[in-house]
Design a protein around this motif. Structure first.
Motif, short mmCIF file in Angstrom:
data_model
loop_
_atom_site.label_atom_id
_atom_site.label_comp_id
_atom_site.label_asym_id
_atom_site.label_seq_id
_atom_site.Cartn_x
_atom_site.Cartn_y
_atom_site.Cartn_z
N ILE A 2 0.87 -1.17 0.00
CA ILE A 2 0.00 0.00 0.00
C ILE A 2 0.90 1.21 0.00
O ILE A 2 1.82 1.31 0.82
N THR A 3 0.69 2.15 -0.89
CA THR A 3 1.58 3.30 -1.00
C THR A 3 0.80 4.56 -1.28
O THR A 3 -0.14 4.56 -2.06
N VAL B 70 6.93 12.84 0.28
CA VAL B 70 7.27 11.67 1.09
C VAL B 70 6.43 10.52 0.53
O VAL B 70 5.22 10.67 0.35
N TYR B 71 7.06 9.37 0.26
CA TYR B 71 6.33 8.19 -0.18
C TYR B 71 6.17 7.28 1.02
O TYR B 71 7.16 6.92 1.65
N VAL B 72 4.94 6.95 1.33
CA VAL B 72 4.66 6.16 2.53
C VAL B 72 4.14 4.79 2.09
O VAL B 72 3.22 4.70 1.28
N SER B 73 4.78 3.73 2.59
CA SER B 73 4.35 2.38 2.25
C SER B 73 4.16 1.56 3.52
O SER B 73 4.80 1.82 4.53
N PHE B 74 3.29 0.56 3.43
CA PHE B 74 3.04 -0.31 4.59
C PHE B 74 3.12 -1.75 4.15
O PHE B 74 2.79 -2.09 3.03
N PHE C 149 8.90 5.34 5.23
CA PHE C 149 8.81 6.70 4.67
C PHE C 149 10.03 6.92 3.79
O PHE C 149 11.17 6.72 4.25
N GLU C 150 9.81 7.33 2.54
CA GLU C 150 10.94 7.61 1.65
C GLU C 150 10.91 9.08 1.23
O GLU C 150 9.90 9.55 0.70
#
Lengths: 370, 370
Positions: free
Chosen positions: B125-126, B217-221, B228-229
C-alpha cells in the motif's frame, strides 16, 4: 511605592540584574531583586555578596519607596507582559500590584530592610575604557584562570595599570595569557602605578553584561572593591586578597625554534587530531620538518596525522601538548598567522599573533613517552 | 571496500542517520553506523531495532563492501574534516583509513555481519504526501500521545486513510487532537480504507529528519511495518499492535456556549496566567461575560487576572483548565481566530481554528473547587 515604566526598558534591565542572582544561596532574600523608586528612576539591585549588579530605568515615580521581589517570578512576569506601560503599586504589607494593558497581577514581596545595601565605592582611582576593548581583554585571558582553589589568587585576573597601559594576566600553572592595552586617554585623574586581582567569575559576569558597542566603561577602585559603570548599569565586586606571582620571571627567552603558521589551518588540524587523542590527556604531537608541521594523535579510538605548511627558523623538534590548551588560546587570537616560539620539548612554548604585539600565550608541553 | 565522496553530502547524510542511533542500547553494535558501498552509492544505515534510518550518498566506488563504524567517532570526524573529497579504504581486519586534504585518519570498524539487516518493506500500500504537510499533521497531533505505557496503543498516532483523505489522531485521556488532510492525488494505487498506529517516537523522529521543502514523502506499509521515503532517505519503523479506541464516539455535540477569540491574545493571557498558577496543577480559570473572557489564576506565588475581548453566543459559564493543555494546542494552530465550543464546566471543550475545518482539539476541563 508607586511608579510606572516602559516594558522594554524594564526587561532589558531585568535581564542584566538577574545575572547577579545566584541560584544556590543560604540567604533566601538574595533570591530576590531589590527595587527602589527614587528621583524618577527605578533602581534594581541583586547581589550574591561577592558581586552586585545595579541597573537604573527611567520611571514615572508617584510615590518613592523600595521592596524586594522574587527574581524568578518578577523576571518571568516582565518578560511575558505585553509591550506597554507597566504600573506598579505596593502597600504596607509588601503586596505588589502590577498592571499592564488588560492584565493585573498581585504578588507578595519582602521588606527591603533585610536586603544588603548597595555598597558605595569611593572613586579614589578611576579610568575609562571602551567596553569592546575590555570585553576582548577579558576573553583573551580569563580562560587561563585556575579552576581549583589551592591558590585562590590564581582564580582571578591580574590587572596592572601604569599611566597609559593596562596589562591583564591569568595563569593556572599550565598556561598563561597576557593581554596589553595602550591608550593615551585612559586615566581620568593621575595616580601611581598599581595592580588588583579581579575574581574570574566577576570578569566573566561582566562580559555577559557588557553590550556590543563602543560605549565607555568607567572603572573605579577603593580598598578591596572594584566598580564597573556602563551607562545605567553598575557591577560592584570584591577584589581578591594577596600577592599575585611574579609572572614575568617565568617567561622563557632564547628560543631555538621559531615557526610561523596560518592560524585557521592549525586550529582545523588540532581540532581533528583531538578527535582521536585520548579523552583523558588530549595529547597531540607536533613534529617539524623544514616545510611542514605534522600533527598527530593516537589512542584506543584510532590514530591520525595531518600536515600543515610552515615557515621555520632553527631546530626541528618534537613536542606534545594538551590539545585543549592550544585550541582555547588559538580561538581567541584574531590574527591570520601566529608565531610559535620553542626551545625544546620540555620548556614552555610561547604563542604570539604575528600582527599584534600585545598578546602573549605561554603553554607547558606534555612529556613525550620514551 | 574503497570509495570516495564529497564531504558536504556525506555530512548532510550522517546528520540524518545519527538520529537513528540510540545512546542507550544493550547491543553495542547498534552504537555504530553500517556503511555499504554499492552501485555508485554509499548507503548508511542505523537502527535501534524499533526505527531504522537509511541515507544514500553519491560516491565513486572503487571496491564494493561494507563495514560498521562508531557513530560517535565517525560523525565527529566527518563534521570536522575540511570541505573536500574524502577517500575511504578498509582492509580485511576492519581497519578504516580516511584521507581528506592533508589529513589522514585510521580508525577500527566492525564486521557488518553482526549488524541487523536493512528490512525490506514490500510496497503493498503506497501513498505520497508533501513533506511540509506531513510535518504539520504530525506537529498538530503528536503532542497529545500518551506518555505513560498503561495503554501502549495510545503512545502512537492513529493514521486513517480513505481514498483522498488522511486523518491523524492522538489522545491521552485528557485531550485529543484530530488533523484531516484531503488531496485528490494522494493514492499511488487503489486500496481499501485502512488505518495504522505509528509510534509517537517515530513520528517525532520523522519531523526532525524531514527538510523544509515541498518534496514528496512516499509512505508504504506491509504487515506491521511502515516505510517513509524522502529522496535518498528512508525511515522504517514498526507499527503499534492493537485496536485504537473509537475516538469519534467521545466528541461532544450540542454546545451551549460558543466563543470566538483572537488566538494570540488568548495565548498571551494564558501564558501570563500560568506564571501565577500552581506548579502542580497549572490551573487557570475562565469566566465569561457578554463581552470578555476573564482569565485568572491564584496560587502561593500570587494571583492574576486578565480580560480578553470575545464574541459569545449562549451561556456565560465558568470553566477551568490545565494551562499547559491549552497552550500546547493553541501554539500549533495557524489561524488568527479560534472558536471555543463548550457545554458546561464539566464536559470537554472543543477548540477549532476559525479559518480551518480540518483541525479539532478536545480538552477536559479541571473541576473547580466549591
Amino acid at each position: 511605592m508607586k511608579f510606572s515604566c516602559d516594558k522594554i526598558s524594564l526587561l532589558n534591565a531585568v535581564n542584566k540584574v538577574i545575572k547577579g542572582v545566584t541560584p544556590r544561596t543560604t540567604l533566601p532574600i538574595l533570591q530576590g531583586i531589590l527595587l527602589t523608586a527614587k528621583d524618577n528612576k527605578l533602581v534594581m539591585y541583586s547581589t550574591d555578596m561577592e558581586i552586585g549588579i545595579e541597573c537604573k530605568v527611567d520611571a514615572e515615580i508617584v510615590e518613592e519607596g523600595s521592596i524586594v521581589v522574587s527574581s524568578k517570578v518578577f523576571s518571568d512576569l516582565v518578560r511575558k507582559l505585553p509591550e506597554n506601560t507597566i504600573y506598579f503599586t505596593t502597600d504596607q504589607d509588601y503586596i505588589v500590584n502590577i498592571k499592564c494593558g488588560l492584565s493585573e497581577f498581585t504578588i507578595s514581596g519582602n521588606s527591603s530592610e533585610e536586603f544588603p545595601e548597595i555598597p558605595e565605592v569611593l572613586k579614589e582611582i578611576t579610568f575609562s575604557i571602551n567596553q569592546n576593548v575590555l570585553k576582548e581583554m577579558i576573553k583573551m585571558t580569563s580562560f587561563c584562570v585556575a579552576q581549583d582553589m589551592t591558590r585562590p589568587i590564581l582564580t582571578g585576573i591580574l590587572m596592572e595599570i601604569s599611566k597609559n597601559t593596562i596589562n591583564m594576566v591569568a595563569l593556572d600553572g599550565y598556561r598563561m595569557a597576557i593581554k596589553k592595552y595602550i591608550s593615551e586617554d585612559l586615566l581620568l585623574k593621575e595616580f601611581d602605578d598599581f595592580s588588583v586581582v579581579i575574581p574570574g567569575t566577576t570578569a566573566n559576569e561582566l562580559v555577559r553584561i557588557m553590550e556590543d558597542n563602543d560605549d565607555n566603561v568607567y572603572v573605579s577602585f577603593t580598598g578591596n572593591q572594584i566598580l564597573f559603570e556602563i551607562n545605567d548599569t553598575k557591577v560592584i565586586s570584591k577584589l581578591l586578597d594577596g600577592n599575585y606571582m611574579n609572572y614575568k620571571a617565568v617567561i622563557p627567552k632564547d628560543f631555538k625554534s621559531i615557526v610561523i603558521i596560518e592560524k585557521d589551518d592549525l586550529i582545523g588540524a588540532i581540532d581533528r587530531a583531538s578527535l582521536l587523542a585520548s579523552n583523558k590527556s588530549n595529547l597531540i604531537k607536533f613534529t617539524f620538518n623544514e616545510r611542514e608541521l605534522i600533527i598527530s594523535s593516537n589512542s584506543e579510538k584510532g590514530k591520525m596525522s595531518e600536515r600543515v605548511n610552515i615557515d621555520i627558523e632553527g631546530n626541528l623538534i618534537e613536542i606534545a601538548f594538551n590539545s585543549r590548551y592550544l585550541l582555547e588560546a588559538l580561538r581567541v587570537i584574531d590574527s591570520e598567522k601566529i608565531k610559535m616560539n620553542m626551545i625544546n620539548s620540555i620548556n614552555p612554548m610561547i604563542i604570539t599573533p604575528v600582527e599584534d604585539d600585545d598578546y602573549l600565550y605561554m603553554v607547558l608541553p606534555v612529556k613525550l613517552n620514551g
